[in-house]
Motif scaffolding. Sequence first.
Motif, PDB file in Angstrom:
ATOM      1  N   HIS A 195     -54.164  50.283  47.876  1.00 34.36           N
ATOM      2  CA  HIS A 195     -55.562  50.009  48.191  1.00 34.36           C
ATOM      3  C   HIS A 195     -55.674  48.743  49.040  1.00 34.36           C
ATOM      4  O   HIS A 195     -55.238  47.659  48.637  1.00 34.36           O
ATOM      5  N   PHE A 196     -56.260  48.906  50.224  1.00 36.68           N
ATOM      6  CA  PHE A 196     -56.454  47.815  51.188  1.00 36.68           C
ATOM      7  C   PHE A 196     -55.135  47.141  51.593  1.00 36.68           C
ATOM      8  O   PHE A 196     -55.133  46.014  52.080  1.00 36.68           O
ATOM      9  N   TRP A 209     -53.252  47.996  54.075  1.00 38.18           N
ATOM     10  CA  TRP A 209     -53.245  47.836  55.535  1.00 38.18           C
ATOM     11  C   TRP A 209     -53.979  46.567  55.952  1.00 38.18           C
ATOM     12  O   TRP A 209     -53.581  45.883  56.908  1.00 38.18           O
ATOM     13  N   LEU A 210     -55.055  46.235  55.219  1.00 38.94           N
ATOM     14  CA  LEU A 210     -55.822  45.039  55.544  1.00 38.94           C
ATOM     15  C   LEU A 210     -55.040  43.779  55.178  1.00 38.94           C
ATOM     16  O   LEU A 210     -55.009  42.807  55.956  1.00 38.94           O
ATOM     17  N   THR A 245     -51.869  36.238  50.912  1.00 38.03           N
ATOM     18  CA  THR A 245     -51.536  37.597  51.353  1.00 38.03           C
ATOM     19  C   THR A 245     -50.054  37.883  51.162  1.00 38.03           C
ATOM     20  O   THR A 245     -49.673  39.018  50.857  1.00 38.03           O
ATOM     21  N   VAL A 300     -58.540  45.161  61.856  1.00 39.18           N
ATOM     22  CA  VAL A 300     -59.148  46.489  61.910  1.00 39.18           C
ATOM     23  C   VAL A 300     -58.951  47.130  63.287  1.00 39.18           C
ATOM     24  O   VAL A 300     -58.567  48.304  63.395  1.00 39.18           O
ATOM     25  N   VAL A 312     -60.263  39.514  60.304  1.00 43.67           N
ATOM     26  CA  VAL A 312     -60.577  40.864  59.815  1.00 43.67           C
ATOM     27  C   VAL A 312     -60.794  41.808  60.994  1.00 43.67           C
ATOM     28  O   VAL A 312     -60.326  42.965  60.983  1.00 43.67           O
TER      29      VAL A 312
END
Length: 385
Positions: free
Chosen positions: A83-84, A86-87, A56, A261, A257
């Motif tokens: 894209h993604f 934030w995840l 990451t 979220v 995850v």
Amino acid sequence: MKVYPRLRAWLAERYDVGAVEQFVEHQAHKPLPPQTGFWHTFGSLSLYLFLNQVVTGILLMIYYRPTTNTAFESIRFIMTKAHFGWLIRGLHAWGATLMVLCVLIHMVRTFFMGAYKKPRELTWVLGVLIFGCTITFGFTGYLLPWNQLSYWATTVGTEITGAIPYVGEYMKLLLRGGEGVTGETLARFYVVHVVVLPWVLTGIIAVHLFLMRVQGLSTMERVGEEKPIDPQKAIPFFPHHVLKEGVIFCALIGVMVTLAVVWPAELGEKADPFVTPEGIKPEWYFLSTYQLLKYFPKLLGILVSMVPPVLLLIWPFIDRSPERHPKKRPVAVGIDIAGLVLAIVFGIVGHFSESHVTFNGKHYFIDIKGAPHLEQPAASPEKAP
């Protein structure tokens, strides 16, 4: 067409493939003590989380720009436009917290089971160094978003370093790259976080794993009286323990995850050197030390806070008792429990200090040392006759 036999034959003409295969076969089916259970998976979970941080972190580096003018904006772009993004940032932020927690639990389990005793002293010392590197990862990465909280927390943290006798001011200047926390500080922390620490931690982990695999897991027998593991009662590393770790790993991914979220990583406001926000506090794993420093003069506080890590490093050489079972080591276990309780208490007090809380319908202000003070309700204005 079978590719593997042809590839193996090609390699066998050039390398001793048989020796490698024999080593892998031995390690894969190496028997583990029968008491190996759930608590033994936290070492592997720590390794999984380190790999998560590496992957990451590399993805975040694609968009991150380590300057005072672009750091905050690049993180905001990652969280809102990429894209993604934030995840990925959520997995990185929560992964750091969970890695500290897993390494800490792994160390506590090792200590309680006496697994640091001969011949595993060096393995324990390397484990303490891994914990220190993990904490340093958290400290250096905390500044990178360049928001108000990270800026002022780093200012306080580096200021404390300046109180160390003789070398404190030089260390503070080395960390900051100047008198204050500036773009030079950000650049230095970024280099340490993404270049220096990953390689250092990778090397320490590699040696730690090598020693662990060579020496095997510790049992409850006394030092020098460990018996060979009975194959009939042993747990095979593969597939039994590997499958157990695989299940725990899947659960860990689900937890990470979910946390990313439900409680996404916050960005806050951009750092402003001219506006000091209220209630600046470090991450939870620094809270106990942060609170402890409030009860002593700065120099004495630093010396006191250095006692636990130094004790952890040299403890295998202090505790010379051959006993491993916790019930036969009351002094060592008592010290460990007392240290954990004090760390939790100081952490809780540090969390609530310098804040307003409501309890049982009454309002209190918790001062800097954690003492509660009842707040009197404001007097209502008198009505005009």
